[in-house]
Design a protein around this motif. Structure first.
Motif, mmCIF file in Angstrom:
data_model
loop_
_atom_site.group_PDB
_atom_site.id
_atom_site.type_symbol
_atom_site.label_atom_id
_atom_site.label_comp_id
_atom_site.label_asym_id
_atom_site.label_seq_id
_atom_site.Cartn_x
_atom_site.Cartn_y
_atom_site.Cartn_z
ATOM 1 N N TYR A 11 0.892 -1.164 0.000
ATOM 2 C CA TYR A 11 0.000 0.000 0.000
ATOM 3 C C TYR A 11 0.929 1.213 0.000
ATOM 4 N N LYS A 14 4.403 0.979 1.672
ATOM 5 C CA LYS A 14 4.395 -0.049 2.710
ATOM 6 C C LYS A 14 4.192 -1.436 2.094
ATOM 7 N N VAL A 16 3.430 -5.162 2.290
ATOM 8 C CA VAL A 16 2.730 -6.025 3.259
ATOM 9 C C VAL A 16 3.016 -7.495 2.966
ATOM 10 N N ARG A 35 -0.072 -12.003 13.298
ATOM 11 C CA ARG A 35 -0.482 -10.902 14.171
ATOM 12 C C ARG A 35 -1.424 -9.950 13.436
ATOM 13 N N ASN A 36 -2.131 -9.101 14.185
ATOM 14 C CA ASN A 36 -2.939 -8.055 13.559
ATOM 15 C C ASN A 36 -2.041 -7.243 12.624
ATOM 16 N N GLY A 37 -2.524 -7.029 11.425
ATOM 17 C CA GLY A 37 -1.753 -6.230 10.462
ATOM 18 C C GLY A 37 -0.700 -7.023 9.713
ATOM 19 N N ALA A 38 -0.628 -8.343 9.940
ATOM 20 C CA ALA A 38 0.389 -9.163 9.247
ATOM 21 C C ALA A 38 0.125 -9.228 7.742
ATOM 22 N N GLY A 39 -1.149 -9.073 7.349
ATOM 23 C CA GLY A 39 -1.458 -9.096 5.911
ATOM 24 C C GLY A 39 -2.389 -10.224 5.500
ATOM 25 N N LYS A 40 -3.104 -10.830 6.461
ATOM 26 C CA LYS A 40 -3.989 -11.964 6.144
ATOM 27 C C LYS A 40 -5.109 -11.529 5.185
ATOM 28 N N SER A 41 -5.762 -10.410 5.525
ATOM 29 C CA SER A 41 -6.861 -9.963 4.649
ATOM 30 C C SER A 41 -6.312 -9.535 3.297
ATOM 31 N N THR A 42 -5.126 -8.937 3.286
ATOM 32 C CA THR A 42 -4.519 -8.533 2.006
ATOM 33 C C THR A 42 -4.297 -9.770 1.137
ATOM 34 N N GLU A 79 -15.015 -11.246 7.091
ATOM 35 C CA GLU A 79 -15.153 -11.079 8.548
ATOM 36 C C GLU A 79 -16.416 -10.274 8.862
ATOM 37 N N GLU A 154 -11.803 -15.020 9.666
ATOM 38 C CA GLU A 154 -12.148 -14.956 11.100
ATOM 39 C C GLU A 154 -13.642 -15.222 11.338
ATOM 40 N N HIS A 184 -7.322 -16.199 14.729
ATOM 41 C CA HIS A 184 -6.377 -15.808 15.781
ATOM 42 C C HIS A 184 -6.411 -16.792 16.951
HETATM 43 N N1 ATP Z 1 -6.369 -0.047 1.956
HETATM 44 C C1 ATP Z 1 -5.260 0.067 2.706
HETATM 45 N N2 ATP Z 1 -4.472 1.163 2.610
HETATM 46 C C2 ATP Z 1 -3.340 1.286 3.342
HETATM 47 N N3 ATP Z 1 -2.903 0.363 4.217
HETATM 48 C C3 ATP Z 1 -3.655 -0.744 4.356
HETATM 49 C C4 ATP Z 1 -4.858 -0.950 3.604
HETATM 50 N N4 ATP Z 1 -5.379 -2.143 3.970
HETATM 51 C C5 ATP Z 1 -4.532 -2.668 4.884
HETATM 52 N N5 ATP Z 1 -3.501 -1.823 5.120
HETATM 53 C C6 ATP Z 1 -2.379 -2.058 6.029
HETATM 54 O O1 ATP Z 1 -1.721 -3.242 5.605
HETATM 55 C C7 ATP Z 1 -1.337 -4.032 6.718
HETATM 56 C C8 ATP Z 1 -1.965 -5.407 6.591
HETATM 57 O O2 ATP Z 1 -3.368 -5.281 6.774
HETATM 58 P P1 ATP Z 1 -4.346 -6.546 6.734
HETATM 59 O O3 ATP Z 1 -5.715 -6.032 6.986
HETATM 60 O O4 ATP Z 1 -4.093 -7.301 5.495
HETATM 61 O O5 ATP Z 1 -3.796 -7.366 7.990
HETATM 62 P P2 ATP Z 1 -4.511 -8.566 8.789
HETATM 63 O O6 ATP Z 1 -3.444 -9.559 9.069
HETATM 64 O O7 ATP Z 1 -5.704 -9.025 8.054
HETATM 65 O O8 ATP Z 1 -4.935 -7.839 10.138
HETATM 66 P P3 ATP Z 1 -6.082 -8.221 11.229
HETATM 67 O O9 ATP Z 1 -5.610 -9.463 11.929
HETATM 68 O O10 ATP Z 1 -6.072 -7.031 12.122
HETATM 69 O O11 ATP Z 1 -7.387 -8.397 10.486
HETATM 70 C C9 ATP Z 1 -1.766 -3.265 7.961
HETATM 71 O O12 ATP Z 1 -0.668 -2.519 8.429
HETATM 72 C C10 ATP Z 1 -2.863 -2.341 7.444
HETATM 73 O O13 ATP Z 1 -2.898 -1.151 8.191
#
Ligand code: ATP
Length: 223
Positions: A11, A14, A16, A35-42, A79, A154, A184
Protein backbone atom coordinates in the motif's frame (compact mmCIF):
# COMPACT_ATOMS: atom_id res chain seq x y z
CA UNK A 1 -6.45 -26.06 -5.30
CA UNK A 2 -5.05 -22.71 -4.12
CA UNK A 3 -1.64 -21.72 -5.39
CA UNK A 4 0.15 -18.45 -4.78
CA UNK A 5 3.63 -17.81 -6.24
CA UNK A 6 5.84 -14.80 -5.62
CA UNK A 7 2.99 -12.54 -4.51
CA UNK A 8 4.10 -9.09 -3.44
CA UNK A 9 1.57 -6.45 -2.35
CA UNK A 10 2.14 -2.95 -1.03
CA UNK A 11 0.00 0.00 0.00
CA UNK A 12 2.00 2.99 -1.20
CA UNK A 13 5.52 2.50 0.14
CA UNK A 14 4.39 -0.05 2.71
CA UNK A 15 5.15 -3.60 1.57
CA UNK A 16 2.73 -6.03 3.26
CA UNK A 17 3.33 -9.25 1.30
CA UNK A 18 6.89 -9.95 0.17
CA UNK A 19 7.28 -12.72 -2.40
CA UNK A 20 4.66 -14.95 -0.72
CA UNK A 21 4.27 -18.59 -1.76
CA UNK A 22 1.39 -20.74 -0.56
CA UNK A 23 -0.13 -24.00 -1.79
CA UNK A 24 -3.30 -25.45 -0.32
CA UNK A 25 -4.00 -28.95 -1.64
CA UNK A 26 -7.41 -30.48 -2.31
CA UNK A 27 -9.32 -31.21 0.93
CA UNK A 28 -6.74 -29.46 3.11
CA UNK A 29 -8.11 -27.20 5.82
CA UNK A 30 -5.45 -24.57 6.15
CA UNK A 31 -5.49 -21.89 8.84
CA UNK A 32 -4.04 -18.51 7.91
CA UNK A 33 -2.51 -16.98 11.04
CA UNK A 34 -0.43 -13.95 11.91
CA UNK A 35 -0.48 -10.90 14.17
CA UNK A 36 -2.94 -8.05 13.56
CA UNK A 37 -1.75 -6.23 10.46
CA UNK A 38 0.39 -9.16 9.25
CA UNK A 39 -1.46 -9.10 5.91
CA UNK A 40 -3.99 -11.96 6.14
CA UNK A 41 -6.86 -9.96 4.65
CA UNK A 42 -4.52 -8.53 2.01
CA UNK A 43 -3.62 -12.09 0.99
CA UNK A 44 -7.27 -13.22 0.96
CA UNK A 45 -8.33 -10.17 -1.07
CA UNK A 46 -5.50 -10.84 -3.54
CA UNK A 47 -6.65 -14.45 -3.90
CA UNK A 48 -10.22 -13.42 -4.60
CA UNK A 49 -9.48 -10.67 -7.07
CA UNK A 50 -10.60 -7.96 -4.64
CA UNK A 51 -7.09 -6.50 -4.86
CA UNK A 52 -5.27 -6.48 -8.20
CA UNK A 53 -2.24 -8.75 -8.35
CA UNK A 54 0.58 -6.78 -9.96
CA UNK A 55 3.49 -8.93 -8.88
CA UNK A 56 3.16 -12.70 -8.57
CA UNK A 57 0.68 -15.33 -9.68
CA UNK A 58 -2.49 -16.72 -8.10
CA UNK A 59 -4.31 -19.79 -9.39
CA UNK A 60 -7.47 -21.34 -7.96
CA UNK A 61 -8.23 -24.89 -9.04
CA UNK A 62 -5.62 -24.44 -11.74
CA UNK A 63 -7.34 -21.35 -13.16
CA UNK A 64 -5.38 -18.06 -13.11
CA UNK A 65 -7.15 -15.54 -10.87
CA UNK A 66 -7.48 -13.01 -13.74
CA UNK A 67 -9.72 -15.39 -15.67
CA UNK A 68 -12.77 -15.25 -13.34
CA UNK A 69 -13.85 -18.81 -14.29
CA UNK A 70 -12.59 -19.85 -10.84
CA UNK A 71 -15.41 -17.90 -9.21
CA UNK A 72 -17.94 -20.72 -9.44
CA UNK A 73 -15.56 -22.96 -7.45
CA UNK A 74 -14.93 -20.56 -4.55
CA UNK A 75 -17.14 -19.17 -1.77
CA UNK A 76 -15.99 -16.48 0.65
CA UNK A 77 -17.30 -15.40 4.04
CA UNK A 78 -15.76 -12.02 4.92
CA UNK A 79 -15.15 -11.08 8.55
CA UNK A 80 -17.85 -8.41 8.28
CA UNK A 81 -20.85 -8.71 6.00
CA UNK A 82 -24.26 -7.10 5.75
CA UNK A 83 -27.59 -8.91 5.69
CA UNK A 84 -30.97 -7.23 5.33
CA UNK A 85 -32.50 -6.81 8.82
CA UNK A 86 -36.02 -6.26 7.47
CA UNK A 87 -35.97 -9.59 5.66
CA UNK A 88 -36.28 -13.06 7.15
CA UNK A 89 -33.49 -15.61 6.90
CA UNK A 90 -35.19 -17.25 3.93
CA UNK A 91 -35.83 -13.89 2.24
CA UNK A 92 -32.13 -13.05 2.58
CA UNK A 93 -31.30 -16.32 0.81
CA UNK A 94 -33.82 -15.44 -1.93
CA UNK A 95 -32.36 -11.98 -2.30
CA UNK A 96 -28.72 -13.07 -2.60
CA UNK A 97 -29.65 -15.87 -4.96
CA UNK A 98 -31.47 -13.41 -7.24
CA UNK A 99 -28.45 -11.07 -7.17
CA UNK A 100 -26.48 -13.86 -8.86
CA UNK A 101 -29.24 -14.17 -11.48
CA UNK A 102 -30.87 -17.41 -10.26
CA UNK A 103 -34.14 -18.22 -8.53
CA UNK A 104 -33.66 -19.83 -5.12
CA UNK A 105 -33.40 -23.62 -5.14
CA UNK A 106 -35.77 -24.33 -2.23
CA UNK A 107 -34.39 -27.82 -1.55
CA UNK A 108 -30.83 -26.53 -1.33
CA UNK A 109 -32.00 -23.64 0.89
CA UNK A 110 -33.63 -26.19 3.25
CA UNK A 111 -30.42 -28.23 3.36
CA UNK A 112 -28.18 -25.31 4.24
CA UNK A 113 -30.60 -23.84 6.80
CA UNK A 114 -30.69 -27.25 8.52
CA UNK A 115 -26.90 -27.51 8.33
CA UNK A 116 -26.54 -24.22 10.25
CA UNK A 117 -29.45 -25.02 12.64
CA UNK A 118 -31.63 -22.13 11.48
CA UNK A 119 -34.55 -24.17 10.18
CA UNK A 120 -36.82 -23.04 13.04
CA UNK A 121 -35.83 -19.36 12.73
CA UNK A 122 -35.84 -19.06 8.96
CA UNK A 123 -39.05 -16.98 8.92
CA UNK A 124 -37.93 -14.49 11.57
CA UNK A 125 -36.58 -11.07 10.57
CA UNK A 126 -32.80 -11.20 10.70
CA UNK A 127 -32.88 -7.88 12.57
CA UNK A 128 -33.98 -10.00 15.56
CA UNK A 129 -31.15 -12.57 15.15
CA UNK A 130 -28.25 -12.82 17.60
CA UNK A 131 -24.71 -12.27 16.30
CA UNK A 132 -24.18 -16.03 16.31
CA UNK A 133 -27.33 -16.59 14.26
CA UNK A 134 -26.29 -13.90 11.77
CA UNK A 135 -22.90 -15.55 11.41
CA UNK A 136 -24.59 -18.92 10.83
CA UNK A 137 -26.85 -17.37 8.18
CA UNK A 138 -23.71 -15.94 6.53
CA UNK A 139 -22.30 -19.47 6.49
CA UNK A 140 -25.57 -20.77 5.00
CA UNK A 141 -25.35 -18.20 2.20
CA UNK A 142 -21.81 -19.33 1.50
CA UNK A 143 -22.61 -23.06 1.70
CA UNK A 144 -25.65 -22.66 -0.56
CA UNK A 145 -23.35 -22.65 -3.61
CA UNK A 146 -21.64 -25.92 -2.59
CA UNK A 147 -18.25 -24.80 -3.93
CA UNK A 148 -15.09 -26.90 -3.65
CA UNK A 149 -13.05 -24.06 -2.13
CA UNK A 150 -14.14 -22.08 0.92
CA UNK A 151 -12.37 -18.99 2.23
CA UNK A 152 -13.31 -17.78 5.72
CA UNK A 153 -11.99 -14.58 7.30
CA UNK A 154 -12.15 -14.96 11.10
CA UNK A 155 -15.53 -16.72 11.07
CA UNK A 156 -15.90 -16.72 14.88
CA UNK A 157 -14.89 -13.10 15.42
CA UNK A 158 -16.93 -11.46 18.18
CA UNK A 159 -18.87 -14.61 19.12
CA UNK A 160 -19.30 -16.00 22.62
CA UNK A 161 -17.93 -19.51 23.36
CA UNK A 162 -21.22 -21.25 22.48
CA UNK A 163 -21.56 -19.29 19.23
CA UNK A 164 -17.95 -20.15 18.36
CA UNK A 165 -18.54 -23.86 19.01
CA UNK A 166 -21.64 -23.81 16.80
CA UNK A 167 -19.71 -22.27 13.90
CA UNK A 168 -16.71 -24.56 14.38
CA UNK A 169 -18.98 -27.63 14.52
CA UNK A 170 -20.54 -26.65 11.17
CA UNK A 171 -17.14 -26.11 9.56
CA UNK A 172 -15.80 -29.36 11.03
CA UNK A 173 -18.68 -31.34 9.56
CA UNK A 174 -18.10 -30.06 6.02
CA UNK A 175 -16.85 -32.83 3.75
CA UNK A 176 -14.91 -32.69 0.50
CA UNK A 177 -13.99 -29.01 0.81
CA UNK A 178 -10.68 -27.20 0.57
CA UNK A 179 -10.66 -24.52 3.25
CA UNK A 180 -8.51 -21.47 3.94
CA UNK A 181 -9.50 -19.87 7.25
CA UNK A 182 -7.95 -16.79 8.83
CA UNK A 183 -7.97 -17.16 12.61
CA UNK A 184 -6.38 -15.81 15.78
CA UNK A 185 -7.40 -18.74 17.98
CA UNK A 186 -5.16 -21.75 18.43
CA UNK A 187 -7.97 -23.82 19.98
CA UNK A 188 -10.19 -23.42 16.93
CA UNK A 189 -7.33 -24.07 14.51
CA UNK A 190 -6.65 -27.31 16.38
CA UNK A 191 -10.31 -28.33 16.10
CA UNK A 192 -10.77 -27.58 12.41
CA UNK A 193 -7.50 -27.40 10.48
CA UNK A 194 -5.02 -29.88 9.03
CA UNK A 195 -2.35 -27.29 8.17
CA UNK A 196 -1.31 -23.80 9.20
CA UNK A 197 0.13 -20.96 7.08
CA UNK A 198 1.92 -18.51 9.36
CA UNK A 199 2.28 -15.02 7.90
CA UNK A 200 5.15 -13.04 9.45
CA UNK A 201 7.28 -10.24 8.05
CA UNK A 202 5.44 -10.47 4.74
CA UNK A 203 6.37 -14.15 4.23
CA UNK A 204 4.51 -17.42 4.76
CA UNK A 205 5.78 -20.53 6.49
CA UNK A 206 3.48 -23.51 6.14
CA UNK A 207 3.23 -26.25 8.79
CA UNK A 208 1.29 -29.43 9.36
CA UNK A 209 -0.98 -29.03 12.38
CA UNK A 210 1.34 -31.26 14.48
CA UNK A 211 4.45 -29.22 13.59
CA UNK A 212 2.62 -25.96 14.19
CA UNK A 213 1.47 -27.19 17.61
CA UNK A 214 5.14 -27.76 18.61
CA UNK A 215 6.10 -24.35 17.23
CA UNK A 216 3.19 -22.66 19.04
CA UNK A 217 3.93 -24.24 22.42
CA UNK A 218 7.60 -23.24 22.10
CA UNK A 219 6.24 -19.69 21.99
CA UNK A 220 7.54 -19.17 18.46
CA UNK A 221 4.20 -18.46 16.76
CA UNK A 222 2.22 -15.28 17.37
CA UNK A 223 -1.37 -15.34 16.25
N1 ATP B 1 -6.37 -0.05 1.96
C1 ATP B 1 -5.26 0.07 2.71
N2 ATP B 1 -4.47 1.16 2.61
C2 ATP B 1 -3.34 1.29 3.34
N3 ATP B 1 -2.90 0.36 4.22
C3 ATP B 1 -3.66 -0.74 4.36
C4 ATP B 1 -4.86 -0.95 3.60
N4 ATP B 1 -5.38 -2.14 3.97
C5 ATP B 1 -4.53 -2.67 4.88
N5 ATP B 1 -3.50 -1.82 5.12
C6 ATP B 1 -2.38 -2.06 6.03
O1 ATP B 1 -1.72 -3.24 5.60
C7 ATP B 1 -1.34 -4.03 6.72
C8 ATP B 1 -1.96 -5.41 6.59
O2 ATP B 1 -3.37 -5.28 6.77
P1 ATP B 1 -4.35 -6.55 6.73
O3 ATP B 1 -5.72 -6.03 6.99
O4 ATP B 1 -4.09 -7.30 5.49
O5 ATP B 1 -3.80 -7.37 7.99
P2 ATP B 1 -4.51 -8.57 8.79
O6 ATP B 1 -3.44 -9.56 9.07
O7 ATP B 1 -5.70 -9.03 8.05
O8 ATP B 1 -4.94 -7.84 10.14
P3 ATP B 1 -6.08 -8.22 11.23
O9 ATP B 1 -5.61 -9.46 11.93
O10 ATP B 1 -6.07 -7.03 12.12
O11 ATP B 1 -7.39 -8.40 10.49
C9 ATP B 1 -1.77 -3.26 7.96
O12 ATP B 1 -0.67 -2.52 8.43
C10 ATP B 1 -2.86 -2.34 7.44
O13 ATP B 1 -2.90 -1.15 8.19
Amino acid sequence: MIDVRGLTQAYGDKRVLDDVNLSVAEHERCALVGRNGAGKSTLIHSLLGLLPVRQGRVTLRGIPAQQHAWKKHVAYLPEKFQLYPNMTGTENLHFFSQVTGHALNEDRADEVLHAVHLQDDRDRLTGTYSKGMLQRLGLALMLYYDTEIIVLDEPTSGLDPIGREEILGIIRRLRGKTILMASHHFDEIRQVCTHVALLEGGRITKFTLADFTDHYFKGAAHL
